[in-house]
Each structure stands twice: as structure tokens, then as C-alpha cells.
Design a protein around this motif. Structure first.
Motif, PDB file in Angstrom:
ATOM      1  N   ALA A 207       0.836  -1.211   0.000  1.00 45.80           N
ATOM      2  CA  ALA A 207       0.000   0.000   0.000  1.00 45.80           C
ATOM      3  C   ALA A 207       0.865   1.253   0.000  1.00 45.80           C
ATOM      4  O   ALA A 207       0.574   2.221  -0.723  1.00 45.80           O
ATOM      5  CB  ALA A 207      -0.923  -0.007   1.217  1.00 45.80           C
ATOM      6  N   GLU A 208       1.928   1.236   0.784  1.00 44.93           N
ATOM      7  CA  GLU A 208       2.828   2.384   0.843  1.00 44.93           C
ATOM      8  C   GLU A 208       3.553   2.578  -0.493  1.00 44.93           C
ATOM      9  O   GLU A 208       3.763   3.710  -0.955  1.00 44.93           O
ATOM     10  CB  GLU A 208       3.844   2.192   1.970  1.00 44.93           C
ATOM     11  CG  GLU A 208       3.242   2.262   3.368  1.00 44.93           C
ATOM     12  CD  GLU A 208       2.625   0.951   3.835  1.00 44.93           C
ATOM     13  OE1 GLU A 208       2.516   0.008   3.012  1.00 44.93           O
ATOM     14  OE2 GLU A 208       2.258   0.861   5.014  1.00 44.93           O
ATOM     15  N   LEU A 209       3.933   1.470  -1.128  1.00 42.41           N
ATOM     16  CA  LEU A 209       4.601   1.563  -2.433  1.00 42.41           C
ATOM     17  C   LEU A 209       3.641   2.091  -3.501  1.00 42.41           C
ATOM     18  O   LEU A 209       4.031   2.915  -4.346  1.00 42.41           O
ATOM     19  CB  LEU A 209       5.136   0.187  -2.830  1.00 42.41           C
ATOM     20  CG  LEU A 209       6.352  -0.290  -2.029  1.00 42.41           C
ATOM     21  CD1 LEU A 209       6.545  -1.788  -2.187  1.00 42.41           C
ATOM     22  CD2 LEU A 209       7.613   0.454  -2.458  1.00 42.41           C
ATOM     23  N   ALA A 210       2.392   1.645  -3.455  1.00 43.52           N
ATOM     24  CA  ALA A 210       1.399   2.148  -4.411  1.00 43.52           C
ATOM     25  C   ALA A 210       1.199   3.647  -4.222  1.00 43.52           C
ATOM     26  O   ALA A 210       1.057   4.407  -5.204  1.00 43.52           O
ATOM     27  CB  ALA A 210       0.083   1.407  -4.240  1.00 43.52           C
ATOM     28  N   ALA A 211       1.212   4.103  -2.967  1.00 49.05           N
ATOM     29  CA  ALA A 211       1.065   5.531  -2.694  1.00 49.05           C
ATOM     30  C   ALA A 211       2.262   6.321  -3.219  1.00 49.05           C
ATOM     31  O   ALA A 211       2.111   7.414  -3.776  1.00 49.05           O
ATOM     32  CB  ALA A 211       0.891   5.761  -1.196  1.00 49.05           C
ATOM     33  N   ALA A 212       3.461   5.750  -3.052  1.00 50.16           N
ATOM     34  CA  ALA A 212       4.659   6.422  -3.558  1.00 50.16           C
ATOM     35  C   ALA A 212       4.615   6.528  -5.072  1.00 50.16           C
ATOM     36  O   ALA A 212       5.008   7.558  -5.651  1.00 50.16           O
ATOM     37  CB  ALA A 212       5.903   5.662  -3.106  1.00 50.16           C
ATOM     38  N   ARG A 213       4.135   5.467  -5.730  1.00 52.12           N
ATOM     39  CA  ARG A 213       4.008   5.518  -7.176  1.00 52.12           C
ATOM     40  C   ARG A 213       2.997   6.584  -7.593  1.00 52.12           C
ATOM     41  O   ARG A 213       3.236   7.360  -8.532  1.00 52.12           O
ATOM     42  CB  ARG A 213       3.597   4.148  -7.723  1.00 52.12           C
ATOM     43  CG  ARG A 213       3.462   4.121  -9.246  1.00 52.12           C
ATOM     44  CD  ARG A 213       3.306   2.708  -9.786  1.00 52.12           C
ATOM     45  NE  ARG A 213       2.087   2.058  -9.294  1.00 52.12           N
ATOM     46  CZ  ARG A 213       1.716   0.828  -9.650  1.00 52.12           C
ATOM     47  NH1 ARG A 213       2.476   0.121 -10.492  1.00 52.12           N
ATOM     48  NH2 ARG A 213       0.608   0.298  -9.166  1.00 52.12           N
ATOM     49  N   LYS A 237       8.373  -5.215  -7.282  1.00 53.22           N
ATOM     50  CA  LYS A 237       8.265  -6.216  -8.351  1.00 53.22           C
ATOM     51  C   LYS A 237       6.825  -6.689  -8.513  1.00 53.22           C
ATOM     52  O   LYS A 237       6.322  -6.831  -9.640  1.00 53.22           O
ATOM     53  CB  LYS A 237       9.193  -7.390  -8.043  1.00 53.22           C
ATOM     54  CG  LYS A 237       9.155  -8.490  -9.096  1.00 53.22           C
ATOM     55  CD  LYS A 237      10.078  -9.646  -8.712  1.00 53.22           C
ATOM     56  CE  LYS A 237       9.983 -10.772  -9.734  1.00 53.22           C
ATOM     57  NZ  LYS A 237      10.839 -11.926  -9.374  1.00 53.22           N
ATOM     58  N   ALA A 238       6.138  -6.932  -7.395  1.00 55.69           N
ATOM     59  CA  ALA A 238       4.757  -7.398  -7.449  1.00 55.69           C
ATOM     60  C   ALA A 238       3.838  -6.360  -8.094  1.00 55.69           C
ATOM     61  O   ALA A 238       2.856  -6.707  -8.761  1.00 55.69           O
ATOM     62  CB  ALA A 238       4.269  -7.734  -6.040  1.00 55.69           C
ATOM     63  N   LEU A 239       4.171  -5.097  -7.900  1.00 58.17           N
ATOM     64  CA  LEU A 239       3.384  -4.015  -8.500  1.00 58.17           C
ATOM     65  C   LEU A 239       3.762  -3.761  -9.959  1.00 58.17           C
ATOM     66  O   LEU A 239       3.098  -2.984 -10.649  1.00 58.17           O
ATOM     67  CB  LEU A 239       3.578  -2.716  -7.710  1.00 58.17           C
ATOM     68  CG  LEU A 239       2.950  -2.637  -6.312  1.00 58.17           C
ATOM     69  CD1 LEU A 239       3.402  -1.358  -5.614  1.00 58.17           C
ATOM     70  CD2 LEU A 239       1.434  -2.701  -6.395  1.00 58.17           C
ATOM     71  N   GLY A 240       4.834  -4.405 -10.420  1.00 60.13           N
ATOM     72  CA  GLY A 240       5.320  -4.145 -11.768  1.00 60.13           C
ATOM     73  C   GLY A 240       5.927  -2.758 -11.907  1.00 60.13           C
ATOM     74  O   GLY A 240       5.963  -2.185 -12.996  1.00 60.13           O
ATOM     75  N   TRP A 241       6.419  -2.244 -10.786  1.00 63.61           N
ATOM     76  CA  TRP A 241       6.968  -0.885 -10.749  1.00 63.61           C
ATOM     77  C   TRP A 241       8.494  -0.983 -10.767  1.00 63.61           C
ATOM     78  O   TRP A 241       9.098  -1.465  -9.826  1.00 63.61           O
ATOM     79  CB  TRP A 241       6.473  -0.182  -9.484  1.00 63.61           C
ATOM     80  CG  TRP A 241       6.763   1.283  -9.417  1.00 63.61           C
ATOM     81  CD1 TRP A 241       6.928   2.150 -10.444  1.00 63.61           C
ATOM     82  CD2 TRP A 241       6.906   2.050  -8.214  1.00 63.61           C
ATOM     83  NE1 TRP A 241       7.162   3.416  -9.973  1.00 63.61           N
ATOM     84  CE2 TRP A 241       7.150   3.381  -8.600  1.00 63.61           C
ATOM     85  CE3 TRP A 241       6.861   1.742  -6.858  1.00 63.61           C
ATOM     86  CZ2 TRP A 241       7.348   4.413  -7.680  1.00 63.61           C
ATOM     87  CZ3 TRP A 241       7.035   2.761  -5.934  1.00 63.61           C
ATOM     88  CH2 TRP A 241       7.270   4.076  -6.341  1.00 63.61           C
TER      89      TRP A 241
END
Length: 393
Positions: A207-213, A237-241
Motif C-alpha cells: 500500500a505504501e509503495l502504491a502511494a509512492a508511485r 516487483k509485485a506491482l510491476g513498478w
């Protein structure tokens, strides 16, 4: 270079008691079990390797060095407890601490007891800033965070990454590192576009990584000590980011390399030592470590810094003219009465002074990179520059 020649270059005390064979007791404290053992054990191994070499050529004027080892398990309260035990066991000096929070909890015991402490791993800026330098018994042989953060921020700016997300744990290490990163970014007229703080042991930061993206980050600066670095890499990696991950030396730890595997590829980190035999001293250290422990060093920087710290302590003994290894005498010798030590990480020519308790300066740092699951130089020119020993600036 032979150990005998290295020690032979030092000043021999004029009035030492040559007939004594009483061991010289040196304390060692670090996380040898628990969540930080992946770099605590290499630290201990580096110290033991140096002590074996020194004792093989006579120790301190015929007196063997004897290690009194205490496990702090990376827990601040345990660290304070075992530090008290060390001091009760009458060590003349100590080498130790991998975790900044543990060091900060226990350092006052060494300071108040006037027992010199050399820190080979913990990088929190506050460690050598807590006491006024002329009065301080706390020394360090690793690059403090106030050096590492600006060094990496310059790398970020050079690569054109101008939207930085900072992920830092809530330990003393993470807090200090976060503050140093923010200050280094501000010096370049930047500020984080996203900040995430988390406790050690967190298993999911998606969730934090999605917010950073969503906030537009184009680089992640992670400041944590354990498997959380891998949680960040695997989460990306899981987010494809495919945003790059950078950080301090903790990105060279097995927790990250083994925990993230291919997700760690390309990550950049600050290093004082990369395990390549670029000169005779480094080649001897690496082969000696492999021979003694029957494996390659897991965290080369931890082992090399600790190995050099042990020799610096020995050189301080040899710089004391009357052979009286009091805390005050060792402190004063470390501050300027030693001969030059040609070490693994660098050449230590007046590494400390009454005004400066940090042996490592910016010119000794390099950028490391994860490549094929191992740490190498990010730039070929740094590998060439590594052939040259850089003295303190």
C-alpha cells in the motif's frame, strides 16, 4: 603484507613490562544472534581474524590479546546489559555495535567508564556527535550516515532522479538516516515526494509503495537494517513498478540480496569496501577470511571495518610509551600517537584526533551495485580508483 611487518612498523613502548604474559582483554559487543546477525557475525569474524594474526606474532609485547565477546541480539536493553558486563570484566577497550539504537542506549557506559570504544558498523550520525569530541571515548571506523546520505543524494541528482520516495524504519538507525537524507535532499533544493515509516518486521508495504508511485516517485531511498529492504524490492516487483532502489550500506546485506533475489538487481548503495582483491592487503584479508571460516565473507564491509578497527586498537597500544594501557592513554594514542596503519579499507594516517572521532571521510566512499546477486562497483572508474589507497581528508 605480513602481519609482523605491519606491527613492526609501529612504535614499541620504551618502558613496557616485557616479562608479563597476562592477556590484554578487549571487549566485543554486537548482534551475533537475532535479526542483525547477518552483519554482526562478519564483524566478529573480522575481529577474530585480526586477533589471530596479531597473537601469531607475539600479541602485545608477548601478551596475547583476549576477546571477551557479548551478544546484544540487536536489542537496546540487552546491549546495555552486556556492555555493563564487559566493563565489570575489566576490558581495556571495546570494539562493537552494529545497530545505532543499541549503541546509543549503551555508549554512556563506556564514556563514563573512560573505556575507549571503537564502532566498526553502526553508522548513525549521533554516535560520534553525542559527546564533545575532545572528551569523547567513542571512535568509529565506518562511514557515518551524515556522509553516506549526501554521497547517495549526489548520485541520485547525477542520474536525474528528482522525485524521491523515502522509506525508513522507526528505529534509531532509521530515524537518524531519515533526517540525514532529508537534509541532504534539501541541500540540493529537493524534498521527498513521499515518506513511509514502518516498524522492523513488517511483511507487506504494497500500500505504501502504491502511494509512492501515485505521488510520482522515480526512485526509492530505503533506510532500514534488515529484511524490510527486501520487502520493498519484492513489493515493487509485485506491482510491476521498475523504479530504482538506493540506500546506505545495508543494501549489501544477505537479508536484501537473498530475500529479494532478482528484485534486488541494480540497487545502489554506499560502500567503504567491496570484496575485490585490488591490492596485496585486500587480497590477503579476503583469502585469510575464506581460509579461516571456509566461506566467503557475507558482508565484506562489516568484516573489513572491524578487522581494521582491531589493528587500529593494537597500534594505539603500541603508541603508549610506558605500556600502561589505561583508558585515557589508549584514547590519547588513538587521537594522534600511532604510526600509520596500512589497512584493508584504507590507509589510516592519523585516523582520529581530539577533534574528530570518525576515521572514514567522503573520499573513501564508493557506490556499489547489485549485479548477479553480488556487490560490485557501480562504475568501472571506481574499480580502477580502488587500486589507489585514499588517505583521510
Amino acid at each position: 603484507m605480513a602481519t609482523a611487518l605491519l606491527l613492526g612498523a609501529a612504535t614499541v613502548p620504551a618502558q613496557a613490562q616485557l616479562g608479563s604474559t597476562t592477556p590484554v582483554r578487549i571487549g566485543v559487543v554486537g548482534p551475533f544472534t537475532g535479526p542483525s546477525a547477518d552483519f554482526g557475525v562478519p564483524m566478529l569474524n573480522g575481529i577474530k581474524l585480526a586477533v589471530d594474526e596479531i597473537n601469531a606474532v607475539g600479541g602485545y609485547l608477548g601478551r596475547p590479546l583476549e576477546l571477551v565477546v557479548k551478544d546484544d541480539t540487536a536489542d537496546p536493553d540487552q546491549g546495555r546489559k552486556v556492555a555493563q558486563e564487559l566493563l565489570h570484566e575489566k576490558v581495556v577497550a571495546a570494539i562493537g555495535f552494529c545497530n545505532t539504537g543499541v549503541a546509543l542506549k549503551a555508549m554512556d557506559l563506556f564514556q563514563d567508564g573512560k573505556t575507549p570504544l571503537i564502532v566498526p558498523c553502526a553508522t548513525g550520525t549521533a554516535i560520534t556527535a553525542k559527546y564533545p569530541a575532545p572528551e569523547s571515548y567513542i571512535f568509529r571506523v565506518t562511514g557515518r550516515d551524515a556522509l553516506q546520505a549526501p554521497f547517495m543524494v549526489e548520485e541520485i541528482v547525477k542520474r536525474g532522479w528528482d522525485k524521491v520516495a523515502v522509506f525508513a524504519d522507526t528505529t534509531g538507525y532509521g530515524e537518524g538516516g531519515y533526517n540525514d537524507v532529508v537534509a541532504a535532499l534539501a541541500a540540493k533544493n529537493l524534498k521527498p515526494v513521499h515518506v513511509s515509516r514502518f516498524a522492523l518486521g513488517v511483511k507487506d508495504l504494497s500500500a505504501e509503495l502504491a502511494a509512492a508511485r501515485s505521488d510520482g516517485a522515480n526512485v526509492i531511498y530505503s533506510y532500514t537494517v534488515g529484511q524490510e529492504n527486501a520487502v520493498i524490492a519484492n513489493g515493487k516487483k509485485a506491482l510491476g513498478w521498475k523504479v530504482p532502489q538506493v540506500g546506505p550500506w545495508t543494501l549489501s546485506f544477505p537479508f536484501f540480496l537473498d530475500g529479494a533475489k532478482d528484485a534486488a538487481e541494480g540497487a545502489l548503495m554506499v560502500q567503504t569496501f567491496i570484496a575485490e582483491p585490488s591490492n596485496e592487503r585486500r587480497a590477503s584479508f579476503l583469502s585469510g577470511y575464506t581460509r579461516k571460516y571456509q566461506r566467503k565473507v557475507a558482508v565484506p564491509m562489516a568484516a573489513a571495518n572491524a578487522y581494521d578497527a582491531t589493528y587500529l586498537l593494537m597500534y594505539s597500544f603500541l603508541g603508549i610509551r610506558d605500556g600502561n594501557l589505561s583508558g585515557k592513554a589508549i584514547k590519547e594514542s588513538l587521537e594522534g600517537h600511532m604510526k600509520t596503519y596500512y589497512g584493508v579499507v584504507t590507509t589510516y594516517e592519523k585516523p582520529f584526533s581530539a577533534q574528530d572521532k570518525d576515521a572514514i571521510t567522503r573520499n573513501m566512499l564508493v557506490i556499489g551495485m547489485v549485479k548477479n546477486g553480488a556487490i560490485t562497483f557501480a562504475y568501472p572508474e571506481d574499480a580502477k580508483r580502488n587500486l589507489i589507497i585514499h588517505r583521510k581528508q
